[in-house]
Scaffold this active site. Structure first.
Site, mmCIF file in Angstrom:
data_model
loop_
_atom_site.group_PDB
_atom_site.id
_atom_site.type_symbol
_atom_site.label_atom_id
_atom_site.label_comp_id
_atom_site.label_asym_id
_atom_site.label_seq_id
_atom_site.Cartn_x
_atom_site.Cartn_y
_atom_site.Cartn_z
ATOM 1 N N LYS A 1 -17.995 4.705 -3.773
ATOM 2 C CA LYS A 1 -19.458 4.288 -3.590
ATOM 3 C C LYS A 1 -19.591 3.575 -2.598
ATOM 4 O O LYS A 1 -20.766 2.983 -2.160
ATOM 5 C CB LYS A 1 -19.741 3.053 -4.874
ATOM 6 C CG LYS A 1 -19.592 4.037 -6.168
ATOM 7 C CD LYS A 1 -19.890 2.766 -7.449
ATOM 8 C CE LYS A 1 -19.213 3.517 -8.631
ATOM 9 N NZ LYS A 1 -18.743 2.541 -9.398
ATOM 10 N N ARG B 1 -1.930 3.724 1.318
ATOM 11 C CA ARG B 1 -1.921 4.967 2.003
ATOM 12 C C ARG B 1 -3.311 5.071 2.350
ATOM 13 O O ARG B 1 -4.012 4.923 1.297
ATOM 14 C CB ARG B 1 -1.339 6.165 1.131
ATOM 15 C CG ARG B 1 -1.525 7.410 1.673
ATOM 16 C CD ARG B 1 -0.474 7.813 2.660
ATOM 17 N NE ARG B 1 -0.510 9.267 3.071
ATOM 18 C CZ ARG B 1 0.551 9.923 3.131
ATOM 19 N NH1 ARG B 1 1.693 9.166 3.403
ATOM 20 N NH2 ARG B 1 0.556 11.285 3.530
ATOM 21 N N ARG C 1 4.198 13.110 -3.097
ATOM 22 C CA ARG C 1 5.835 12.709 -2.843
ATOM 23 C C ARG C 1 5.776 11.264 -2.516
ATOM 24 O O ARG C 1 6.661 10.603 -3.146
ATOM 25 C CB ARG C 1 6.046 13.297 -1.559
ATOM 26 C CG ARG C 1 7.401 13.455 -1.152
ATOM 27 C CD ARG C 1 7.615 14.295 0.039
ATOM 28 N NE ARG C 1 7.178 15.563 -0.152
ATOM 29 C CZ ARG C 1 7.877 16.807 -0.595
ATOM 30 N NH1 ARG C 1 9.163 16.501 -0.809
ATOM 31 N NH2 ARG C 1 7.267 17.816 -0.763
ATOM 32 N N THR C 2 5.094 10.446 -1.628
ATOM 33 C CA THR C 2 5.381 9.123 -1.275
ATOM 34 C C THR C 2 4.930 8.199 -2.483
ATOM 35 O O THR C 2 5.380 7.195 -2.701
ATOM 36 C CB THR C 2 4.329 8.935 -0.123
ATOM 37 O OG1 THR C 2 4.659 9.748 0.993
ATOM 38 C CG2 THR C 2 4.542 7.590 0.216
ATOM 39 N N HIS D 1 4.194 5.376 9.479
ATOM 40 C CA HIS D 1 4.488 5.617 8.293
ATOM 41 C C HIS D 1 6.035 5.147 7.978
ATOM 42 O O HIS D 1 6.880 5.581 8.035
ATOM 43 C CB HIS D 1 4.613 6.932 7.951
ATOM 44 C CG HIS D 1 4.769 7.564 6.330
ATOM 45 N ND1 HIS D 1 4.752 6.574 5.353
ATOM 46 C CD2 HIS D 1 5.052 8.520 5.936
ATOM 47 C CE1 HIS D 1 4.962 7.300 4.230
ATOM 48 N NE2 HIS D 1 5.275 8.195 4.606
#
Ligand SMILES: [Zn+2]
Lengths: 154, 302
Positions: B80, B101, B51-52, B129
């Protein structure tokens, strides 16, 4: 009288005496000040009698004078500590430690998911003083507060 | 605001918030503006959040910009074991701005310290957020015509809900009266009540939703998740008390609007969806305008 008591743990010619440390925090104070690896002579006493606190500790560091910012870090573990600066066996300055505004590197953030516990990032906190006099450390990164009970020193 | 990272909603002053909302309004009237022509925006999703991510990428494309990055760490050098610092430093040399994010709390602040280009935090673990918070503010202002002097009711998980924490902090700058409706186990943490108190504002805590509906301008619903309760019986007891049904809105004010950060599970009955008070789907759409505004402002294009 006062002077004789301080002599219990060897007299200092020049340097700093940190008195009235809670007896169980002496080693932490030495660690926070990061003097254990220095060349300065360090004397300490534990479980000394104190009229005010029952039992206390004391640390003496020869030929060393601290910046306020440096020494105030010990307020996190020894808020009752007194600082005495000595020159040529004479007390030239006597103050109480003050709570620092910020603390870097010496305390872990208690939040296990904080970036400071996941990557190589030194901790940085703003010091918050609660109404009851206790101290909380607000993490610059995860924004969580670490309370005095949760403080772990590196 | 130019070249300033957006890590936490606390980084914005009241005036900066209003400025962003005004720019977002402009993008709502005219979403296609070719401001990012020739610019590269990195979109780094260290954990998936479709969504974001789509909201950001839609915002960038509508501004004529190019997106590079990843939608999960699978197959990247992160997997890695590359450090966050190295990833950010490398990506910063390829882009004009980084949207990130990341599941680790505080990773966004750290990224902003090591990056030579601005960072927009698209969610750092349980911490912040801020773009969600800005779109919540936008939705409130749009439906009420103002952000000042509103009565806002928060419902559900107020303890762990990061959107609630950010929005409470932001609204404390706008003379809001807060109603906090939650199970006893999930009350708003004292750190956020402190924000309200420091702003000398009023808040009241409730365990029942019904009684505060008639006085609310905004009802902000959140998910109450089963896993937040150590005792499953406790969850069963409370879950239906925080379910909003259409019949409950009969006594609501005409201007009242229902918000929800989405996705919802069962906290808003589907019979609310057709009520004009339901605003949660438009709320999500507003996210694109707000993100356009933030990107444009940070790059100094608005
Ligand atoms: Zn932290």
């Amino acid at each position: 009288m006062e002077k004789r008591k301080e002599l219990i743990v060897s007299a200092l010619k020049n340097g700093t005496v940190i008195d009235h440390i809670p007896a169980d925090k002496v080693f932490q104070v030495i660690k926070i000040l990061d003097v254990e690896n220095s060349k300065n002579q360090i004397y300490f006493g534990i479980n000394l009698e104190s009229k005010k606190y029952g039992s206390k500790g004391i640390v003496k560091i020869s030929d060393k004078f601290f910046e306020d910012e440096e020494i105030n870090k010990i307020a996190l573990v020894a808020p009752t500590a007194t600082l005495i600066e000595i020159e040529d066996f004479e007390v030239i300055n006597k103050t109480n430690v003050k709570t620092p505004k910020s603390v870097e590197k010496i305390v872990k953030c208690f939040n296990p998911n904080c970036v400071t516990n996941k990557e190589e990032v030194p901790t940085r906190f703003k010091v918050l003083k609660e109404d009851d006099g206790s101290i909380k450390l607000a993490c610059r990164y995860c924004e969580k507060n670490t309370s005095q009970d949760n403080m772990i020193f590196f | 605001m130019k070249n300033k990272s957006l890590v936490s909603i606390n980084d914005f002053s009241r005036d900066e918030m209003i400025q962003i909302l005004d720019i977002a309004e402009d993008f709502e009237r005219q979403p296609h503006q070719n401001l990012l022509q020739g610019r590269v925006i990195a979109s780094l999703f260290f954990e998936p959040s479709t969504r974001t991510r789509l909201s950001f990428e839609s915002a960038i494309h509508q501004l004529g910009g190019t997106v590079i990055g990843f939608s999960s760490t699978a197959g990247t050098s992160v997997q890695k074991g590359e450090s966050l610092k190295d990833t950010i430093t490398m990506v910063a040399s390829y882009s004009d701005l980084i949207v990130m994010r990341n599941p680790i709390d505080g990773s966004a602040r750290y990224a902003s310290e090591v990056s030579k280009v601005p960072i927009i935090n698209a969610g750092d673990g349980a911490n912040q957020h801020p773009t969600q918070c800005m779109l919540d503010l936008y939705s409130i202002r749009k439906t009420q015509g103002t952000l000042e002097n509103l009565e806002v009711t928060f419902v559900g998980d107020l303890k762990y809900g990061r959107t609630v924490h950010s929005l409470v902090t932001a609204l404390s700058k706008f003379n809001t009266k807060f109603n906090l409706v939650s199970p006893v186990e999930l009350k708003l943490p004292s750190a956020y009540k402190r924000y309200i108190k420091e702003a000398k504002l009023e808040y009241n805590q409730y365990t029942e939703l019904n009684e505060v509906i008639p006085q609310s301008d905004i009802i902000y619903m959140t998910r109450v998740q089963r896993e937040r309760f150590p005792d499953p019986i406790e969850y069963e007891k409370v879950k239906n008390s925080y379910l909003l049904k259409n019949s409950m809105l009969e006594k609501a004010k005409q201007n009242c609007r229902i918000l929800h950060p989405l996705p919802r599970v069962n906290e808003i009955s589907t019979d609310v969806d057709d009520n004009p008070m339901a605003y949660y789907f438009q709320q999500a759409q507003n996210g694109v305008y707000v993100r356009q505004a933030l990107i444009a402002a940070i790059l100094g294009l608005k």
